[in-house]
Write a protein that holds these residues in place. Structure first.
Motif, mmCIF file in Angstrom:
data_model
loop_
_atom_site.group_PDB
_atom_site.id
_atom_site.type_symbol
_atom_site.label_atom_id
_atom_site.label_comp_id
_atom_site.label_asym_id
_atom_site.label_seq_id
_atom_site.Cartn_x
_atom_site.Cartn_y
_atom_site.Cartn_z
ATOM 1 N N SER A 86 0.950 -1.151 -0.026
ATOM 2 C CA SER A 86 0.175 -0.010 -0.071
ATOM 3 C C SER A 86 0.828 1.139 0.121
ATOM 4 O O SER A 86 0.132 2.462 -0.373
ATOM 5 N N ASP B 41 3.553 2.137 -5.600
ATOM 6 C CA ASP B 41 2.797 2.253 -7.079
ATOM 7 C C ASP B 41 2.744 0.972 -7.725
ATOM 8 O O ASP B 41 2.464 1.247 -8.865
ATOM 9 N N ASN C 264 -1.111 6.925 -1.546
ATOM 10 C CA ASN C 264 -2.248 6.265 -1.683
ATOM 11 C C ASN C 264 -3.431 6.479 -0.787
ATOM 12 O O ASN C 264 -4.703 6.355 -1.246
ATOM 13 N N ARG D 158 -5.070 9.854 -1.565
ATOM 14 C CA ARG D 158 -5.949 9.647 -2.571
ATOM 15 C C ARG D 158 -7.367 9.129 -2.486
ATOM 16 O O ARG D 158 -8.512 9.359 -2.914
ATOM 17 N N ARG E 184 -3.658 -1.307 -10.588
ATOM 18 C CA ARG E 184 -3.343 -0.280 -9.450
ATOM 19 C C ARG E 184 -3.144 -1.258 -8.167
ATOM 20 O O ARG E 184 -3.927 -0.751 -7.187
ATOM 21 N N TYR F 11 -2.592 0.824 -4.609
ATOM 22 C CA TYR F 11 -3.616 1.795 -4.374
ATOM 23 C C TYR F 11 -4.921 0.769 -3.848
ATOM 24 O O TYR F 11 -5.638 0.828 -2.800
ATOM 25 N N SER G 297 -4.191 -0.566 -0.176
ATOM 26 C CA SER G 297 -4.244 0.636 0.691
ATOM 27 C C SER G 297 -5.805 0.699 1.114
ATOM 28 O O SER G 297 -6.165 0.761 2.340
#
Length: 310
Positions: free
Chosen positions: A54, A57, A72, A75, A276, A279, A282
């Motif tokens: 997490s 990338d 992450n 976001r 992803r 992401y 996370s």
């Protein structure tokens, strides 16, 4: 002439090893190692690896990954799709939990009585629990489909019009909660049946002698005595509802748009669909923390309430 047989038996000397062996404690501790190893390999290591992912990338496929820190996580709070999925996750968890308690407790009360065929009825009600959620979701999808669905065919036969049950987000969310609750209500039923059968019948007999009715007995005897069952069933159902994946994926795949996604289905979409992985990891960490906090708080509240009623 009598002899004292007890005094004739020599007492064991201290330190001779009579009773518990000297190294029994260490031997018993070694028995925990396989369980600890399994926990570490299949739970702790994946959790730690997910936290590390997490913070990168990574796309899930290439060997290269860059460290991005908490980017992450920042976001997530700006992602409207994640906020929608998070809200839906709470709806699935709380809605399924409430509905399963109502259905499960009602079935347990009905099948706790000495009626003919109750064993068969219990088995039939519990049978959906043994069916894969993917299979159950597919069955309901065929029943709720717009074209050729059993429900729409029945409505047309009665003179009505077809309805796109799974195209409206509100209706689709309610149907997902209902399908999940109907499938797993048997678990709550079994838990409550075990709780009901552990209540001594003398309490109800005493209540009847004092003139208490069925409602008063249920309120003052059944409900307090079922507190452990309530705690177990609510926690299990809440965890299962907040991790809901299979039924959503089969019925709506998160659609229309992102309207019915849970965090679990959104994780799969981000990982495999958008590549992803960092992401998505996370999101998984946040979901784990939310479920852990909810479980801890709920256990604390329910246990405190149970202790207050003792």
């Amino acid at each position: 002439m009598t002899t004292n047989t007890a005094s004739a038996v020599p007492e064991p000397k201290r330190g001779t090893g009579v009773g518990i062996p000297r190294f029994a404690g260490r031997s018993l501790d070694l028995l925990y190692l396989p369980a600890i190893a399994v926990l570490g390999v299949f739970t702790l290591w994946p959790l730690a690896n997910g936290v590390l992912l997490s913070l990168t990338d990574w796309d899930g496929f290439s060997p290269q990954r860059s460290f991005v820190g908490i980017e992450n996580y920042l976001r997530l709070f700006e992602d409207p799709n994640f906020r929608t999925a998070l809200g839906n996750t709470f709806l699935y968890g709380v809605g399924s939990t409430v509905l399963q308690q109502v259905i499960g407790l009602g079935l347990a009360l009905a099948l706790d009585r000495h009626v003919r065929g109750r064993g068969v009825a219990r088995a039939i009600i519990y049978l959906p629990v043994l069916v894969s959620p993917v299979v159950m979701g597919t069955m309901y999808y065929l029943f709720l489909s717009y074209n050729g669905g059993g429900l729409n065919d029945l409505i047309i036969a009665l003179g009505g019009q077809r309805t796109a049950w799974l195209s409206d987000s509100g209706t689709a969310i309610a149907l997902i909660v209902a399908v999940n609750s109907l499938q797993f209500a048997g678990i709550s039923m079994v838990i409550y049946l075990a709780g009901l059968q552990s209540i001594p019948t003398v309490y109800y007999e005493a209540a009847r002698l004092d003139g208490a009715g069925a409602v008063q007995s249920f309120r003052h005897i059944t409900v307090p005595m079922l507190q452990p069952a309530f705690a177990t069933s609510i926690v299990l159902n809440l965890i299962g509802g907040m991790k809901l994946f299979d039924v959503i994926q089969v019925l709506t795949a998160g659609g229309p748009g992102y309207a019915t996604h849970s965090v679990s289905t959104l994780i799969a979409k981000m990982y495999f669909g958008s590549q992803r992985a960092g992401y998505a990891s996370s999101m998984g960490v946040v979901l784990f923390l939310i479920i852990a906090v909810f479980t801890l708080v709920l256990n604390t509240v329910l246990n405190r309430r149970r202790m207050d009623q003792l």
